[in-house]
Design a protein around this motif. Structure first.
Motif, PDB file in Angstrom:
ATOM      1  N   HIS A 130       0.907  -1.210  -0.017  1.00  0.00           N
ATOM      2  CA  HIS A 130       0.070  -0.026  -0.180  1.00  0.00           C
ATOM      3  C   HIS A 130       0.741   1.204  -0.033  1.00  0.00           C
ATOM      4  N   ALA A 131       1.820   1.194   0.827  1.00  0.00           N
ATOM      5  CA  ALA A 131       2.883   2.476   0.963  1.00  0.00           C
ATOM      6  C   ALA A 131       3.506   2.841  -0.605  1.00  0.00           C
ATOM      7  N   GLU A 139       5.552  -0.395  -9.713  1.00  0.00           N
ATOM      8  CA  GLU A 139       6.085  -1.744 -10.102  1.00  0.00           C
ATOM      9  C   GLU A 139       6.685  -2.610  -8.764  1.00  0.00           C
ATOM     10  N   GLU A 140       7.000  -1.578  -7.854  1.00  0.00           N
ATOM     11  CA  GLU A 140       7.421  -2.255  -6.411  1.00  0.00           C
ATOM     12  C   GLU A 140       6.182  -2.578  -5.323  1.00  0.00           C
ATOM     13  N   ALA A 141       5.007  -1.662  -6.039  1.00  0.00           N
ATOM     14  CA  ALA A 141       3.677  -2.036  -5.233  1.00  0.00           C
ATOM     15  C   ALA A 141       3.279  -3.346  -5.714  1.00  0.00           C
ATOM     16  N   TRP A 142       3.359  -3.545  -6.854  1.00  0.00           N
ATOM     17  CA  TRP A 142       2.949  -4.833  -7.734  1.00  0.00           C
ATOM     18  C   TRP A 142       3.723  -6.083  -6.954  1.00  0.00           C
ATOM     19  N   ALA A 161      -3.204  -6.263  -4.668  1.00  0.00           N
ATOM     20  CA  ALA A 161      -2.565  -6.788  -5.769  1.00  0.00           C
ATOM     21  C   ALA A 161      -3.311  -6.280  -7.037  1.00  0.00           C
ATOM     22  N   ALA A 162      -4.383  -6.325  -6.910  1.00  0.00           N
ATOM     23  CA  ALA A 162      -5.259  -6.103  -8.327  1.00  0.00           C
ATOM     24  C   ALA A 162      -4.973  -4.581  -8.623  1.00  0.00           C
ATOM     25  N   ALA A 163      -5.290  -3.653  -7.497  1.00  0.00           N
ATOM     26  CA  ALA A 163      -5.034  -2.130  -8.063  1.00  0.00           C
ATOM     27  C   ALA A 163      -3.490  -1.991  -8.393  1.00  0.00           C
ATOM     28  N   SER A 164      -2.542  -2.784  -7.801  1.00  0.00           N
ATOM     29  CA  SER A 164      -1.152  -2.213  -8.169  1.00  0.00           C
ATOM     30  C   SER A 164      -0.730  -2.801  -9.636  1.00  0.00           C
ATOM     31  N   ALA A 165      -1.358  -4.132  -9.844  1.00  0.00           N
ATOM     32  CA  ALA A 165      -0.998  -4.786 -11.081  1.00  0.00           C
ATOM     33  C   ALA A 165      -1.631  -4.003 -12.295  1.00  0.00           C
ATOM     34  N   ALA A 166      -2.693  -3.242 -11.972  1.00  0.00           N
ATOM     35  CA  ALA A 166      -3.517  -2.562 -13.075  1.00  0.00           C
ATOM     36  C   ALA A 166      -2.664  -1.379 -13.409  1.00  0.00           C
ATOM     37  N   VAL A 167      -2.378  -0.643 -12.399  1.00  0.00           N
ATOM     38  CA  VAL A 167      -1.587   0.606 -12.367  1.00  0.00           C
ATOM     39  C   VAL A 167      -0.258   0.388 -13.190  1.00  0.00           C
TER      40      VAL A 167
END
Length: 220
Positions: A130-131, A139-142, A161-167
């Motif tokens: 989240h951070a 990419e680091e979020a993912w 995981a869904a939100a970071s992958a999408a972004v």
């Protein structure tokens, strides 16, 4: 067995907060009143136990949504025990919710470094994802979110995981984790997403989360 043991009250309150924040339980008036009583009793019994203060700080942030007192308790926990992973993980969440994502990353990293296999540190992977997401380091979020889902098959882990992958542009992966998320939280949509998010102080952080979930395929 011991009515004067502050740690038991703090842990009971912390479990209630985790049921809401991780398991998606509904925060009704009865649960809120029970948790408030547990927190008051824990602090009344012992203000010098770092574990008690760290757990109470998370409750104050996640359920009471009072980030000021949560930050105060977590800072006191740090001063009492600078090597407590729980205190740094809780502080990481508080910093993210306050809009201080980069500091949140540092605190989650410290929790994980201090005790990589501790339950609180592993849960810190979810927070660290989240951070990174709020710091716009997609990419680091993912990659961190993927690691988090391997430890915790929870709605919260699948959601980030869904939100970071999408972004980050990983559409197939975003769809995969969105499906896993909706299996656990089938009634969730963009319009009621804020109901299960943490106490973010900045509206732009909530909007960033909504955008990521919308890109991942969450219904309006």
């Amino acid at each position: 067995m011991d009515p004067g043991f502050a740690g038991a009250y703090a842990m009971a309150a912390y479990c209630n907060a985790m049921m809401v924040g991780v398991a998606g339980a509904k925060l009704d008036e009865a649960l809120e009143a029970e948790t408030s009583g547990l927190v008051s009793r824990a602090v009344e019994l012992d203000r010098n136990d770092a574990i008690v203060l760290a757990r109470v700080a998370f409750v104050q942030a996640r359920l009471v949504r009072d980030l000021g007192i949560a930050a105060s308790y977590s800072e006191r926990a740090h001063s009492l025990n600078p090597n407590l992973p729980l205190a740094w993980a809780v502080s990481g969440w508080v910093k993210v919710w306050l809009g201080e994502a980069e500091t949140g990353i540092e605190h989650f990293s410290r929790a994980i470094r201090l005790s990589p296999l501790a339950a609180e540190a592993l849960l810190g992977l979810v927070g660290k994802a989240h951070a990174y997401f709020m710091a716009e380091r997609s990419e680091e979020a993912w990659s961190t979110a993927v690691a988090a889902t391997q430890e915790f098959q929870s709605a919260t882990a699948y959601r980030i995981a869904a939100a970071s992958a999408a972004v980050a542009g990983h559409r197939d992966e975003a769809a995969k984790y969105m499906a896993l998320f909706l299996r656990l939280d089938p009634d969730r949509c963009v319009s009621n997403l804020a109901d299960v998010l943490g106490p973010y102080q900045r509206s732009e952080d909530i909007e960033r989360y909504k955008r990521g979930m919308r890109l991942a395929g969450l219904p309006e």
